[in-house]
Design an enzyme around this catalytic site. Structure first.
Site, PDB file in Angstrom:
ATOM      1  N   CYS A 130       0.409  -1.659   0.061  1.00 14.43           N
ATOM      2  CA  CYS A 130      -0.319  -0.072  -0.221  1.00 14.43           C
ATOM      3  C   CYS A 130       0.884   1.102  -0.605  1.00 14.43           C
ATOM      4  O   CYS A 130       0.870   2.082  -0.446  1.00 14.43           O
ATOM      5  CB  CYS A 130      -1.058  -0.128   1.164  1.00 14.43           C
ATOM      6  N   CYS A 178      12.380   5.363  -8.309  1.00 10.64           N
ATOM      7  CA  CYS A 178      10.465   5.240  -7.883  1.00 10.64           C
ATOM      8  C   CYS A 178      10.377   5.661  -6.302  1.00 10.64           C
ATOM      9  O   CYS A 178      11.741   6.822  -6.015  1.00 10.64           O
ATOM     10  CB  CYS A 178      10.551   3.106  -7.734  1.00 10.64           C
TER      11      CYS A 178
END
Length: 489
Positions: A287, A447
């Site tokens: 998540c 990222c």
């Protein structure tokens, strides 16, 4: 005639973000082959290197698991709907306690709306008061579940967690408030639950759940509520529940989708019947990497609490042998049939797992090694040619080295924070757009934290790029060590 395939959230980046795809095929196997031919990047997620359908991906025709039909040879007819369900990350009640506790006059008033339900009544409420439920985690799922269990009058609520409250938790973890940031989640949770219902005893366990302590922690509880967010702990919870005969009220969430079921009851399936093996590390983002709708854990956690209460009371039809899938964007619930696997190594007819194992090893999770190269203190290029630290990148940029930073996050993340001069190509688009990247330059994949960029780096090396490194720690490390003006999320 084309058959509709429902694409789950984790796989949509590889189907041009489509949630539904229509493909021609007479059988499930033909359908999946057509799907992966159209979307080549999807193949690695559905099939192993030897061409077998991966064990952590389940395929349903309507509400039937193809493992119990004709597998990939299952024929399709007009109107069938095929669902791909990857791992993210009836029944009887519990045995009654020998002597149920009495209710005080205040408790009678507090629980009056329960007491007038024939399915609950005084005996049922006393059963709730005498019950003990262990919540694994005080986060997104554990928050609503624990709060509703406390409000319902479950007498003892144990909570296993060793984390502290972070500001980013408050979007979904309702046990905690702004003043709790930096506090132990257990301390925050205990205060909130006892404020909600002082009659409830909250038992905190500030430890990391492991193979060495799980059986001891679980043994005195009636129901285990699984609010974990990683695969090693999820398999650990499942196996411990099966070995002890404890029902497992399961839930998981990812972006806009949730799953719920009840595992490890007598004669019912367990989590391994659904997913015999975990996905490879990093294949399913967390998540923290992929995001989650704040209200989603409220819905799934409340379902887990509902199933727990039903198990304690011995009423209704718990989600045993039934797998509930919720899509918040469509506001749609789907129920899929789930059967106990007689070959399951944990709950099958001839189990081979008779004690808890090393679940990090089982899930392929390796400890992160910290070395001088990874630290990048001197700004030199890393000795490990596949990785680069943020300090090494900063030094390379200051020197004017010939490199390109490829940010593989999503556009909405790029709006939050970015490394100046980086090029945005989301991970799911790398297979189609890698020709846009100059092969003659050093390619630095970046990222949020280094997980998705590691996948991109592996792909680019496989595509023939001669010099590709992964930026360890991602934009979070860049914000910590190089540019604190970049917001962290």
């Amino acid at each position: 005639m084309p058959t509709q395939i429902l694409i789950p959230t984790p796989l949509r980046p590889f189907t041009d973000k489509l949630d539904t795809v229509e493909v021609d095929g007479q059988t499930v196997g033909e359908l999946l082959q057509g799907l992966t031919t159209r979307y080549g990047a999807l193949k690695n997620h559905l099939y192993s290197a030897d061409g077998r359908l991966r064990s952590f991906v389940n395929v349903y025709v309507n509400d039937e698991d193809i493992r119990y039909l004709q597998k990939e040879d299952t024929p399709l007819k007009s109107g069938d709907v095929v669902s791909i369900i990857p791992s993210v990350a009836g029944g009887s009640g519990l045995a009654a306690a020998p002597a149920l506790p009495q209710l005080s006059p205040d408790e009678v008033r507090r629980y009056s709306r329960h007491l007038i339900l024939s399915e609950v009544g005084m005996d049922g409420q006393r059963a709730l008061k005498g019950a003990k439920v262990l919540c694994i985690g005080a986060g997104g799922l554990g928050s609503p579940a624990a709060m509703y269990l406390a409000a319902a009058g479950v007498g003892t609520i144990g909570i296993v967690d060793f984390d502290v409250v972070d500001l980013s938790n408050l979007q979904r973890q309702l046990l905690h408030g702004t003043p709790d940031v930096g506090r132990s989640k257990l301390a925050s949770a205990k205060d909130r639950l006892q404020s909600l219902n002082p009659n409830v005893h909250v038992e905190p366990y500030e430890v990391a759940l492991s193979s060495t302590n799980a059986l001891e922690l679980f043994k005195d509880y009636d129901v285990i509520l699984d609010g974990t967010d990683n695969f090693p702990t999820r398999y650990l919870v499942n196996d411990a529940c099966v070995l002890l005969g404890k029902p497992n009220a399961y839930g998981s969430i990812f972006r806009f989708e949730g799953q719920a079921s009840v595992f490890a009851t007598k004669g019912g399936p367990c989590y391994r019947c659904l997913y015999p093996e975990p996905p490879p590390p990093g294949l399913v983002p967390s998540c923290a990497e992929a995001g989650v709708l704040g209200v989603l854990p409220g819905i799934i956690g409340t379902i887990q609490a509902t199933e727990t209460v039903k198990l304690i009371l011995g009423v209704g039809e718990p989600l045993i042998g039934r797998f509930l899938v919720y899509d918040a964007l469509r506001m749609r619930f789907r129920e899929l049939k789930l059967r106990r696997d007689p070959e399951c190594p944990v709950c099958g007819d001839n189990p081979t797992v008779r004690e808890l194992i090393d679940y990090d090893q089982f899930c392929g999770v390796s400890p992160v090694a910290v070395d001088a190269a990874g630290a990048g203190d001197n700004g030199d290029m890393p000795t490990n040619s596949t990785d680069m630290s943020v300090l090494e990148l900063k030094a390379a940029l200051d020197r004017g080295d010939d490199l390109i930073v490829v940010d593989v996050r999503e556009p909405q993340e790029y709006q939050i924070s970015r490394i100046e001069g980086s090029v945005l190509i989301p991970l799911g688009e790398i297979p189609q757009r890698h020709a846009e990247i100059d092969r003659t330059r050093l390619v630095v994949c970046q990222c949020r934290s280094g997980v998705r960029s590691a996948k991109a780096a592996v792909f680019l090396r496989g595509a023939g790029f001669p010099r590709v490194v992964n930026l360890t720690g991602g934009i979070l490390a860049w914000s910590d060590q190089v540019d604190p003006s970049q917001p962290k999320y």
